[in-house]
Write a protein that holds these residues in place. Structure first.
Motif, short mmCIF file in Angstrom:
data_model
loop_
_atom_site.label_atom_id
_atom_site.label_comp_id
_atom_site.label_asym_id
_atom_site.label_seq_id
_atom_site.Cartn_x
_atom_site.Cartn_y
_atom_site.Cartn_z
N PHE A 107 6.16 4.59 4.13
CA PHE A 107 7.55 4.16 4.05
C PHE A 107 7.97 3.76 2.64
CE2 PHE A 107 6.09 3.24 8.40
CZ PHE A 107 6.94 4.10 9.06
N ALA A 108 7.16 4.09 1.64
CA ALA A 108 7.43 3.66 0.27
C ALA A 108 8.76 4.17 -0.26
CB ALA A 108 6.30 4.12 -0.65
N ASP A 109 9.21 5.33 0.20
CA ASP A 109 10.47 5.87 -0.28
C ASP A 109 11.66 5.00 0.12
OD1 ASP A 109 9.80 6.81 2.39
OD2 ASP A 109 11.64 8.01 2.28
N ALA A 146 4.21 2.86 -7.79
CA ALA A 146 3.27 2.73 -8.90
C ALA A 146 2.48 1.41 -8.81
CB ALA A 146 4.00 2.80 -10.24
N GLU A 147 3.15 0.33 -8.42
CA GLU A 147 2.47 -0.96 -8.27
C GLU A 147 1.44 -0.91 -7.14
OE1 GLU A 147 5.44 -3.99 -7.77
OE2 GLU A 147 6.43 -3.47 -9.66
N LEU A 148 1.84 -0.34 -6.00
CA LEU A 148 0.91 -0.19 -4.88
C LEU A 148 -0.28 0.66 -5.30
CD1 LEU A 148 0.16 -0.42 -1.82
CD2 LEU A 148 1.55 1.65 -1.48
N ALA A 149 0.00 1.78 -5.96
CA ALA A 149 -1.06 2.69 -6.36
C ALA A 149 -2.02 2.03 -7.35
CB ALA A 149 -0.47 3.97 -6.94
N GLU A 180 -5.12 6.56 -8.58
CA GLU A 180 -4.88 6.63 -10.03
C GLU A 180 -3.87 7.72 -10.37
OE1 GLU A 180 -8.78 7.06 -11.79
OE2 GLU A 180 -9.05 4.88 -11.91
N ALA A 181 -3.99 8.88 -9.71
CA ALA A 181 -3.04 9.98 -9.95
C ALA A 181 -1.64 9.56 -9.52
CB ALA A 181 -3.49 11.24 -9.22
N LEU A 182 -1.54 8.87 -8.40
CA LEU A 182 -0.23 8.43 -7.91
C LEU A 182 0.35 7.35 -8.83
CD1 LEU A 182 1.79 9.03 -5.66
CD2 LEU A 182 0.72 7.17 -4.34
N ALA A 183 -0.49 6.47 -9.35
CA ALA A 183 -0.01 5.45 -10.29
C ALA A 183 0.52 6.10 -11.57
CB ALA A 183 -1.13 4.46 -10.62
N ALA A 184 -0.14 7.17 -12.01
CA ALA A 184 0.29 7.87 -13.23
C ALA A 184 1.56 8.67 -13.00
CB ALA A 184 -0.83 8.79 -13.72
N ASP A 185 1.76 9.16 -11.78
CA ASP A 185 2.93 9.97 -11.45
C ASP A 185 3.44 9.56 -10.06
OD1 ASP A 185 4.93 11.84 -11.14
OD2 ASP A 185 3.56 13.54 -10.88
N PRO A 186 4.18 8.43 -9.98
CA PRO A 186 4.63 7.91 -8.68
C PRO A 186 5.55 8.85 -7.90
CG PRO A 186 4.99 6.30 -10.42
CD PRO A 186 4.57 7.56 -11.07
N GLU A 187 6.12 9.81 -8.56
CA GLU A 187 6.99 10.77 -7.87
C GLU A 187 6.17 11.98 -7.36
OE1 GLU A 187 10.18 10.03 -7.22
OE2 GLU A 187 9.73 8.14 -8.23
#
Length: 189
Positions: free
Chosen positions: A107-109, A117-120, A170-177
């Protein structure tokens, strides 16, 4: 017979088969130092299961008549056979995953920008800690303990599992979209 046994009852049979006779308190300690990280068993269950297994003839109970009146449980021949039957069946039920971070990610969207990014980042850090803890535990295994090979296998799987989570978060934190798909491993073509 084993189809009627619960996972916690199979844990009890397995621990007594590996470590010898135990009290429910001994079982609690062994669960905490072995399967408890991936298969938690409520303490109360470890006091209910052994007498039930004794009723089924899979354990034998000896109770102290004086002093602390401890109840010690021993594996019977039928208990060994039930454990062997369960282990011989290569099928298992489908695993269940109840991961609060994945629920939140679903539900992050709906949340504020930046929260993914914070969660990731927080999840990557947590999974790195778990991965490193598993590596340390594997390095400290006692080669003479009866369950060393089993524990080494589980820790190896745990390390690989946590590394997969680390790479994803880590990949999601680097590219949250993005999708969280990790880039190529360093040094790969």
């Amino acid at each position: 017979m084993t189809k009627d046994l619960t996972p916690s009852q199979l844990v009890v049979l397995g621990l007594i088969a590996r470590h010898g006779p135990m009290t429910p308190y001994d079982l609690k300690s062994k669960v905490e130092s072995s399967v408890g990280t991936y298969w938690p068993v409520p303490h109360a269950q470890l006091y209910r299961d052994p007498p039930r297994l004794a009723e089924l003839g899979l354990l034998r109970e000896d109770a102290e008549e004086h002093g602390r009146r401890r109840r010690v449980f021993y594996l019977t021949g039928a208990g060994h056979e039930a454990l062997r039957e369960w282990l011989a069946d290569p099928t298992t039920p489908e695993p269940e995953t109840r991961n609060p971070a994945l629920l939140k990610l679903t539900f992050a969207d709906l949340g504020a920008p930046g929260q993914v990014a914070e969660l990731a980042s927080a999840q990557a850090a947590q999974h790195r800690r778990w991965r490193d803890e598993y590596r340390e535990l594997r390095a400290r295994l006692d080669p003479h303990a009866p369950d060393t090979t089993a524990r080494a296998r589980l820790l190896t799987l745990g390390i690989a599992h946590e590394q997969g989570y680390v790479a994803f978060w880590e990949a999601l934190a680097a590219d949250p979209e993005g999708t969280g798909e990790p880039g190529p491993e360093p040094g790969s073509p």
